[in-house]
Design an enzyme around this catalytic site. Structure first.
Site, PDB file in Angstrom:
ATOM      1  N   ARG A  61      -8.175  17.763   4.703  1.00  0.00           N
ATOM      2  CA  ARG A  61      -8.882  18.098   3.453  1.00  0.00           C
ATOM      3  C   ARG A  61     -10.246  18.707   3.776  1.00  0.00           C
ATOM      4  O   ARG A  61     -10.912  18.257   4.707  1.00  0.00           O
ATOM      5  CB  ARG A  61      -9.078  16.845   2.597  1.00  0.00           C
ATOM      6  CG  ARG A  61      -7.794  16.303   2.024  1.00  0.00           C
ATOM      7  CD  ARG A  61      -8.012  14.961   1.346  1.00  0.00           C
ATOM      8  NE  ARG A  61      -7.311  13.906   2.038  1.00  0.00           N
ATOM      9  CZ  ARG A  61      -7.563  12.604   1.891  1.00  0.00           C
ATOM     10  NH1 ARG A  61      -8.501  12.200   1.061  1.00  0.00           N
ATOM     11  NH2 ARG A  61      -6.880  11.715   2.559  1.00  0.00           N
ATOM     12  N   SER A  86      -8.242   9.411   8.738  1.00  0.00           N
ATOM     13  CA  SER A  86      -7.746  10.750   8.433  1.00  0.00           C
ATOM     14  C   SER A  86      -8.266  11.180   7.056  1.00  0.00           C
ATOM     15  O   SER A  86      -8.500  12.352   6.812  1.00  0.00           O
ATOM     16  CB  SER A  86      -6.222  10.816   8.518  1.00  0.00           C
ATOM     17  OG  SER A  86      -5.658   9.751   7.825  1.00  0.00           O
ATOM     18  N   GLU A 131     -13.702   3.332  14.381  1.00  0.00           N
ATOM     19  CA  GLU A 131     -13.461   2.134  15.186  1.00  0.00           C
ATOM     20  C   GLU A 131     -13.098   2.467  16.625  1.00  0.00           C
ATOM     21  O   GLU A 131     -13.364   1.692  17.532  1.00  0.00           O
ATOM     22  CB  GLU A 131     -12.319   1.306  14.563  1.00  0.00           C
ATOM     23  CG  GLU A 131     -12.705   0.660  13.252  1.00  0.00           C
ATOM     24  CD  GLU A 131     -11.512   0.086  12.503  1.00  0.00           C
ATOM     25  OE1 GLU A 131     -10.504  -0.275  13.154  1.00  0.00           O
ATOM     26  OE2 GLU A 131     -11.586   0.008  11.263  1.00  0.00           O
ATOM     27  N   ASN A 178       0.868  -1.179   0.000  1.00  0.00           N
ATOM     28  CA  ASN A 178       0.000   0.000   0.000  1.00  0.00           C
ATOM     29  C   ASN A 178       0.905   1.229   0.000  1.00  0.00           C
ATOM     30  O   ASN A 178       1.435   1.616   1.031  1.00  0.00           O
ATOM     31  CB  ASN A 178      -0.897  -0.049   1.247  1.00  0.00           C
ATOM     32  CG  ASN A 178      -1.875   1.103   1.310  1.00  0.00           C
ATOM     33  OD1 ASN A 178      -1.809   2.026   0.503  1.00  0.00           O
ATOM     34  ND2 ASN A 178      -2.777   1.053   2.268  1.00  0.00           N
ATOM     35  N   ARG A 236      -2.515  -1.839  -3.570  1.00  0.00           N
ATOM     36  CA  ARG A 236      -3.615  -0.886  -3.509  1.00  0.00           C
ATOM     37  C   ARG A 236      -3.293   0.232  -4.491  1.00  0.00           C
ATOM     38  O   ARG A 236      -2.245   0.879  -4.390  1.00  0.00           O
ATOM     39  CB  ARG A 236      -3.737  -0.316  -2.107  1.00  0.00           C
ATOM     40  CG  ARG A 236      -4.809   0.728  -2.027  1.00  0.00           C
ATOM     41  CD  ARG A 236      -4.872   1.335  -0.661  1.00  0.00           C
ATOM     42  NE  ARG A 236      -5.968   2.270  -0.589  1.00  0.00           N
ATOM     43  CZ  ARG A 236      -6.022   3.263   0.282  1.00  0.00           C
ATOM     44  NH1 ARG A 236      -5.066   3.420   1.162  1.00  0.00           N
ATOM     45  NH2 ARG A 236      -7.052   4.082   0.277  1.00  0.00           N
ATOM     46  N   HIS A 247     -16.666   5.409   6.662  1.00  0.00           N
ATOM     47  CA  HIS A 247     -15.231   5.128   6.800  1.00  0.00           C
ATOM     48  C   HIS A 247     -14.598   6.434   7.300  1.00  0.00           C
ATOM     49  O   HIS A 247     -14.375   7.358   6.512  1.00  0.00           O
ATOM     50  CB  HIS A 247     -14.654   4.697   5.449  1.00  0.00           C
ATOM     51  CG  HIS A 247     -13.166   4.497   5.464  1.00  0.00           C
ATOM     52  ND1 HIS A 247     -12.584   3.256   5.358  1.00  0.00           N
ATOM     53  CD2 HIS A 247     -12.153   5.380   5.579  1.00  0.00           C
ATOM     54  CE1 HIS A 247     -11.271   3.383   5.418  1.00  0.00           C
ATOM     55  NE2 HIS A 247     -10.984   4.675   5.547  1.00  0.00           N
ATOM     56  N   HIS A 259     -12.122   4.681  -1.226  1.00  0.00           N
ATOM     57  CA  HIS A 259     -12.210   3.760  -0.073  1.00  0.00           C
ATOM     58  C   HIS A 259     -12.990   2.497  -0.431  1.00  0.00           C
ATOM     59  O   HIS A 259     -13.565   1.841   0.443  1.00  0.00           O
ATOM     60  CB  HIS A 259     -12.878   4.430   1.147  1.00  0.00           C
ATOM     61  CG  HIS A 259     -12.053   5.516   1.776  1.00  0.00           C
ATOM     62  ND1 HIS A 259     -12.587   6.716   2.191  1.00  0.00           N
ATOM     63  CD2 HIS A 259     -10.725   5.573   2.055  1.00  0.00           C
ATOM     64  CE1 HIS A 259     -11.629   7.476   2.694  1.00  0.00           C
ATOM     65  NE2 HIS A 259     -10.491   6.800   2.622  1.00  0.00           N
ATOM     66  N   GLU A 281      -8.537  -3.458   4.600  1.00  0.00           N
ATOM     67  CA  GLU A 281      -8.367  -3.305   3.148  1.00  0.00           C
ATOM     68  C   GLU A 281      -7.286  -4.240   2.617  1.00  0.00           C
ATOM     69  O   GLU A 281      -7.403  -4.763   1.507  1.00  0.00           O
ATOM     70  CB  GLU A 281      -7.989  -1.844   2.843  1.00  0.00           C
ATOM     71  CG  GLU A 281      -9.141  -0.890   3.077  1.00  0.00           C
ATOM     72  CD  GLU A 281      -8.700   0.478   3.558  1.00  0.00           C
ATOM     73  OE1 GLU A 281      -8.159   0.563   4.677  1.00  0.00           O
ATOM     74  OE2 GLU A 281      -8.911   1.456   2.830  1.00  0.00           O
ATOM     75  N   ARG A 313      -8.185  12.815  18.210  1.00  0.00           N
ATOM     76  CA  ARG A 313      -7.928  12.642  19.659  1.00  0.00           C
ATOM     77  C   ARG A 313      -7.525  13.962  20.296  1.00  0.00           C
ATOM     78  O   ARG A 313      -8.013  14.318  21.371  1.00  0.00           O
ATOM     79  CB  ARG A 313      -6.797  11.623  19.873  1.00  0.00           C
ATOM     80  CG  ARG A 313      -7.229  10.208  19.671  1.00  0.00           C
ATOM     81  CD  ARG A 313      -6.035   9.313  19.513  1.00  0.00           C
ATOM     82  NE  ARG A 313      -5.318   9.641  18.276  1.00  0.00           N
ATOM     83  CZ  ARG A 313      -4.434   8.861  17.675  1.00  0.00           C
ATOM     84  NH1 ARG A 313      -4.113   7.717  18.223  1.00  0.00           N
ATOM     85  NH2 ARG A 313      -3.851   9.211  16.554  1.00  0.00           N
TER      86      ARG A 313
END
Ligand code: ADP
Length: 405
Positions: free
Chosen positions: A246, A216, A336, A18, A98, A213, A186, A384, A290
């Protein structure tokens, strides 16, 4: 087998790659052990002093260090040179990649040869920040491992089932045919969730499910009967929800204004939209959820509330795309791990029929709603890389042959 076996001791293994703009993540899977993950890790900070990390299947660090890594090719050579590393020669069965953008033509993974690599390279014009690192990695692996098959798996492919009204912008047809379309991204994550629903949430697996999803990079998908029918992301991964750095959907007039009134160059606008907006731009504090949740700054509070508001708003839009909604799924880093964001989104969606189970949510689900909730919501960790490993295995080893082709 035990965890001290090297890949060469085993019959076969396959390696998932990836490639990001400055990182290369990988996972090594054992197809004869039900695609068990054997090694994983990353080279991060490519372009300068990079960090290397390799982990074993039981979470032990097997390699770590700082290295000068000028480009992705050098990152691969670093991995190849590691003793007992992820790319030990021997029974390397295949590489799976990916690739962010597969364009309009790719609705499934492809086995890579010169012709298909040429098509992927041509797509770099649609995804100049995302496709080139994957192409560089594929080319270098062709050189290092010329006999080993490679497979490209596209983040856009899962969304090729969108109806025309979701696949287009209201612009002239000629531009659509030139490729200015709502591709959606995604897709490998949504494909994993669509497959996992049958086990985790069988009562909604064939229904109308909104999947969020939230990492970041963040997007949402309308899944009807396990197929994508709409997505919050469009032509690029800039569209839709606000993200770490973004902006998400932005009136195109803002971009004109930046160019006309502030005389910003194309490069400056691009950097601004990808790096300086979203949670980071709005809060002025951080791109990390966070940090924002823990911050006393009023603009950090606003950025979190803006994110929650737009996830809930998009859920309403995607439910409308499907003519209704039977369930909701959270996934990726924020989805998650943040019980607070999940709770705040589901409270906003109370009107549609979600009643939060506070304890289940704090405990990480998987079901997040009370038994008397009209609609169920779940948290499902995405994977993924496993989707790429499955596709790669299927393409290089079709089940009817039982052997490499
Ligand atoms: P990427 O899109 O880079 O793969 P991830 O899916 O790993 O990203 O998500 C990263 C994001 O998840 C980070 O921006 C971080 O803010 C957020 N995150 C991780 N853990 C938590 C947590 N416990 N609470 C809130 N946000 C979290």
């Amino acid at each position: 087998m035990n965890s001290t076996d090297t890949p060469a001791d085993r019959t076969r293994h396959l390696c998932v790659m990836n490639a990001g703009s400055s990182s290369l993540k990988f996972g090594v899977y054992l197809p004869d052990d039900g695609l068990k993950l054997w090694r994983s890790g990353a080279v991060e900070g490519i372009g300068g002093a990079a960090r290397l990390r390799v982990m074993s299947e039981d979470g032990r660090e097997t390699h770590a260090g700082q290295h000068t890594v000028p480009d992705h090719g050098a990152a691969l050579r670093l991995l190849e040179g590691l003793e007992d590393g992820p790319m030990t020669r021997g029974n390397l069965m295949a590489f799976g990649h990916r690739v962010v953008h597969g364009g309009a033509a790719h609705d499934a993974p492809v086995r890579i040869d010169e012709a298909s690599l040429g098509r992927i390279e041509a797509l770099s014009a649609l995804a100049p920040l995302h496709n080139p690192p994957a192409v560089a990695v594929i080319r270098e692996l062709m050189r290092l491992f010329p006999e080993t098959p490679q497979v490209a798996c596209f983040d856009t492919a899962f969304h090729r089932s969108h109806p025309a009204v979701a696949d287009r912008f209201a612009i002239p047809d000629a531009l659509y045919r030139e490729g200015v379309r709502r591709y959606g991204f995604h897709g490998l994550s949504y494909e994993f969730i669509a497959g996992a629903l049958g086990e985790v949430a069988p009562e909604i697996a064939l229904g109308r499910v909104v999947v969020a999803h939230l990492g970041s990079g963040a997007s949402m998908c309308a899944l009807a009967g396990g197929r994508s029918v709409d997505s919050s992301m469009g032509f690029t991964a800039l569209d839709g929800l606000p993200m770490g750095t973004r902006s998400g959907s932005l009136d195109a007039g803002v971009i004109l204004w930046l160019q006309q009134q502030k005389h910003w160059s194309v490069d400056r606008v691009e950097h601004f939209l990808y790096q300086d907006c979203g949670l980071k731009g709005l809060s002025g504090v951080s791109n990390d959820m966070r940090t924002l949740l823990a911050s006393p700054e009023p603009l950090a509070h606003l950025a979190v509330e803006y994110f929650v508001y737009h996830v809930a708003r998009m859920a309403g839009a995607l439910a409308a795309s499907m003519g209704g909604i039977d369930g909701f799924v959270f996934t990726a880093g924020i989805g998650e791990r943040s019980a607070e964001i999940r709770a705040r989104v589901l409270r906003r969606l109370g009107w549609i029929g979600f009643s939060l189970d506070e304890t289940a949510n704090q405990n990480g689900g998987p079901k997040l709603t009370r038994p008397d909730s009209r609609l169920p919501a779940y948290v499902i960790p995405t994977d993924e890389e496993l989707v790429i490993a499955r596709h790669t295995q299927a393409l290089v080893q079709p089940p009817e042959t039982g052997g490499l082709v």
